[in-house]
Design a protein around this motif. Structure first.
Motif, PDB file in Angstrom:
ATOM      1  N   LEU A 170      -5.694 -86.942   8.061  1.00  0.00           N
ATOM      2  CA  LEU A 170      -5.436 -85.759   8.948  1.00  0.00           C
ATOM      3  C   LEU A 170      -4.364 -85.553   9.232  1.00  0.00           C
ATOM      4  N   GLN A 171      -3.440 -86.829   9.649  1.00  0.00           N
ATOM      5  CA  GLN A 171      -1.981 -86.913   9.667  1.00  0.00           C
ATOM      6  C   GLN A 171      -1.188 -86.125   8.718  1.00  0.00           C
ATOM      7  N   GLU A 172      -1.506 -86.518   7.493  1.00  0.00           N
ATOM      8  CA  GLU A 172      -1.130 -85.769   6.468  1.00  0.00           C
ATOM      9  C   GLU A 172      -1.121 -84.547   6.214  1.00  0.00           C
ATOM     10  N   ARG A 173      -2.379 -84.143   6.568  1.00  0.00           N
ATOM     11  CA  ARG A 173      -2.657 -82.464   6.569  1.00  0.00           C
ATOM     12  C   ARG A 173      -1.815 -81.876   7.672  1.00  0.00           C
ATOM     13  N   GLU A 174      -1.806 -82.538   8.939  1.00  0.00           N
ATOM     14  CA  GLU A 174      -1.327 -82.052  10.081  1.00  0.00           C
ATOM     15  C   GLU A 174       0.364 -81.748   9.898  1.00  0.00           C
ATOM     16  N   ASN A 175       0.668 -82.860   9.113  1.00  0.00           N
ATOM     17  CA  ASN A 175       2.340 -83.023   8.697  1.00  0.00           C
ATOM     18  C   ASN A 175       2.711 -81.993   7.576  1.00  0.00           C
ATOM     19  N   ALA A 176       1.875 -81.383   6.628  1.00  0.00           N
ATOM     20  CA  ALA A 176       2.242 -80.871   5.406  1.00  0.00           C
ATOM     21  C   ALA A 176       2.855 -79.432   5.900  1.00  0.00           C
ATOM     22  N   PRO A 177       3.737 -78.756   4.976  1.00  0.00           N
ATOM     23  CA  PRO A 177       4.287 -77.621   5.198  1.00  0.00           C
ATOM     24  C   PRO A 177       3.268 -76.517   5.266  1.00  0.00           C
ATOM     25  N   ARG A 178       3.462 -75.514   6.120  1.00  0.00           N
ATOM     26  CA  ARG A 178       2.841 -74.175   6.341  1.00  0.00           C
ATOM     27  C   ARG A 178       2.883 -73.354   5.064  1.00  0.00           C
ATOM     28  N   ASP A 179       2.045 -72.697   4.520  1.00  0.00           N
ATOM     29  CA  ASP A 179       2.174 -71.825   3.433  1.00  0.00           C
ATOM     30  C   ASP A 179       1.187 -70.617   3.638  1.00  0.00           C
ATOM     31  N   ARG A 180       1.694 -69.705   3.115  1.00  0.00           N
ATOM     32  CA  ARG A 180       0.814 -68.505   2.882  1.00  0.00           C
ATOM     33  C   ARG A 180       1.155 -67.840   1.348  1.00  0.00           C
ATOM     34  N   TYR A 181       0.037 -67.010   1.034  1.00  0.00           N
ATOM     35  CA  TYR A 181       0.313 -66.375  -0.262  1.00  0.00           C
ATOM     36  C   TYR A 181       1.260 -65.147   0.154  1.00  0.00           C
ATOM     37  N   PRO A 182       2.112 -64.648  -0.731  1.00  0.00           N
ATOM     38  CA  PRO A 182       3.047 -63.610  -0.435  1.00  0.00           C
ATOM     39  C   PRO A 182       2.349 -62.207  -0.154  1.00  0.00           C
ATOM     40  N   SER A 183       3.025 -61.582   0.627  1.00  0.00           N
ATOM     41  CA  SER A 183       2.369 -60.069   0.898  1.00  0.00           C
ATOM     42  C   SER A 183       2.274 -59.432  -0.314  1.00  0.00           C
ATOM     43  N   SER A 184       3.041 -59.564  -1.320  1.00  0.00           N
ATOM     44  CA  SER A 184       2.866 -58.752  -2.557  1.00  0.00           C
ATOM     45  C   SER A 184       1.317 -59.102  -3.112  1.00  0.00           C
ATOM     46  N   SER A 185       0.725 -59.900  -2.920  1.00  0.00           N
ATOM     47  CA  SER A 185      -0.572 -60.532  -3.467  1.00  0.00           C
ATOM     48  C   SER A 185      -1.673 -59.840  -2.737  1.00  0.00           C
ATOM     49  N   PHE A 186      -1.279 -59.199  -1.496  1.00  0.00           N
ATOM     50  CA  PHE A 186      -2.141 -58.427  -1.186  1.00  0.00           C
ATOM     51  C   PHE A 186      -2.094 -57.055  -0.330  1.00  0.00           C
ATOM     52  N   VAL A 187      -1.010 -56.805  -0.466  1.00  0.00           N
ATOM     53  CA  VAL A 187      -0.638 -55.385   0.063  1.00  0.00           C
ATOM     54  C   VAL A 187      -0.278 -54.602  -1.038  1.00  0.00           C
ATOM     55  N   PHE A 188      -1.172 -53.579  -1.166  1.00  0.00           N
ATOM     56  CA  PHE A 188      -1.386 -52.720  -2.718  1.00  0.00           C
ATOM     57  C   PHE A 188      -0.871 -51.301  -2.124  1.00  0.00           C
ATOM     58  N   THR A 189      -0.547 -50.438  -3.158  1.00  0.00           N
ATOM     59  CA  THR A 189      -0.248 -49.054  -3.175  1.00  0.00           C
ATOM     60  C   THR A 189      -0.608 -48.472  -4.538  1.00  0.00           C
ATOM     61  N   GLY A 190      -1.277 -47.127  -4.319  1.00  0.00           N
ATOM     62  CA  GLY A 190      -1.716 -46.519  -5.639  1.00  0.00           C
ATOM     63  C   GLY A 190      -2.958 -46.945  -6.368  1.00  0.00           C
ATOM     64  N   GLY A 191      -3.234 -48.209  -5.987  1.00  0.00           N
ATOM     65  CA  GLY A 191      -4.488 -48.807  -6.729  1.00  0.00           C
ATOM     66  C   GLY A 191      -4.449 -50.344  -6.329  1.00  0.00           C
ATOM     67  N   TRP A 192      -5.761 -50.974  -6.711  1.00  0.00           N
ATOM     68  CA  TRP A 192      -5.926 -52.486  -6.384  1.00  0.00           C
ATOM     69  C   TRP A 192      -4.770 -53.230  -7.276  1.00  0.00           C
ATOM     70  N   GLY A 193      -4.038 -54.141  -6.774  1.00  0.00           N
ATOM     71  CA  GLY A 193      -3.189 -54.901  -7.494  1.00  0.00           C
ATOM     72  C   GLY A 193      -1.856 -54.548  -7.687  1.00  0.00           C
ATOM     73  N   ASN A 194      -1.667 -53.083  -7.255  1.00  0.00           N
ATOM     74  CA  ASN A 194      -0.307 -52.833  -7.525  1.00  0.00           C
ATOM     75  C   ASN A 194       0.470 -52.986  -6.429  1.00  0.00           C
ATOM     76  N   SER A 195       1.387 -53.951  -6.035  1.00  0.00           N
ATOM     77  CA  SER A 195       1.876 -54.358  -4.891  1.00  0.00           C
ATOM     78  C   SER A 195       3.064 -53.111  -4.432  1.00  0.00           C
ATOM     79  N   ALA A 196       2.931 -53.159  -3.167  1.00  0.00           N
ATOM     80  CA  ALA A 196       3.574 -52.201  -2.524  1.00  0.00           C
ATOM     81  C   ALA A 196       5.106 -52.311  -2.544  1.00  0.00           C
ATOM     82  N   PRO A 197       5.955 -51.645  -2.665  1.00  0.00           N
ATOM     83  CA  PRO A 197       7.419 -51.861  -3.004  1.00  0.00           C
ATOM     84  C   PRO A 197       8.033 -52.419  -1.653  1.00  0.00           C
TER      85      PRO A 197
END
Length: 199
Positions: A170-197
């Protein structure tokens, strides 16, 4: 220990500072601060202002109820959660209060109340770890949760502790860098999968 988010765009410091550590200090949380957490949750938005949430809370100085709560948490989480001075359940009502009809947004709204509580906790220099790793059936029986409600998460609340007090994995998990998917992977425009500009 602090682990601020490394963001692609500027966000409010409370959001950047919020994270979910497993290392807790055993110091009790002041009752005034606990009251502030649930006052914040009280003011979360909800469909029809129905406020379909409930929190069942046990503090470590209430040894009987604290142990009952701990017994509802899966063993893998008990390893670290047992140090937290406050444990609880987040519960969502299944139906609207004003008409008794099914509330399809009850769990969403309960999640908003929890998120508001977590930000208030961050403002008070507290940390919160939310868990799916709990036994809902046992929680229902232990705390007499009615059929009209559903426990959706467990929470641990307290002051941040020393990572060195955790088991090595758990120490290893606690000290691991935080990470997130980029906003472009879930913010769409015009249809599913089309990343907002703009992201």
């Amino acid at each position: 220990m602090e682990k601020p988010a490394l963001t692609d765009h500027e966000i409010h410091p409370l959001i950047a500072q919020r994270w979910s550590p497993r290392a807790f200090d055993s110091k009790l949380v002041e009752t005034g601060k606990l009251a502030q957490l649930f006052e914040a949750a009280r003011w979360a938005s909800s469909c029809f202002n129905d406020q379909p949430w409930a929190f069942i809370i046990a503090t470590k100085d209430d040894t009987v109820n604290y142990q009952k709560m701990l017994d509802c948490i899966v063993p893998g989480n008990v390893v670290w959660a047992q140090v937290a001075p406050v444990l609880g359940l987040i519960v969502a009502q299944k139906a609207f209060k004003h008409n008794g009809k099914p509330n399809a947004w009850g769990e969403y709204d309960a999640g908003q109340a929890a998120a508001t509580l977590v930000l208030q906790a961050t403002a008070l220099n507290l940390v919160v770890h939310q868990m799916g790793g709990f036994d809902a059936t046992k929680a229902i029986a232990t705390f007499n949760i009615p059929e009209t409600a559903r426990p959706i998460a467990a929470i641990a609340i307290g002051y941040a502790g020393e990572t060195s007090n955790l088991p090595a994995d758990l120490q290893e998990r606690e000290n691991a860098p935080r990470d997130r998917y980029p906003s472009s992977s879930f913010v769409f425009t015009g249809g599913w999968g089309n990343s907002a500009p703009f992201v």
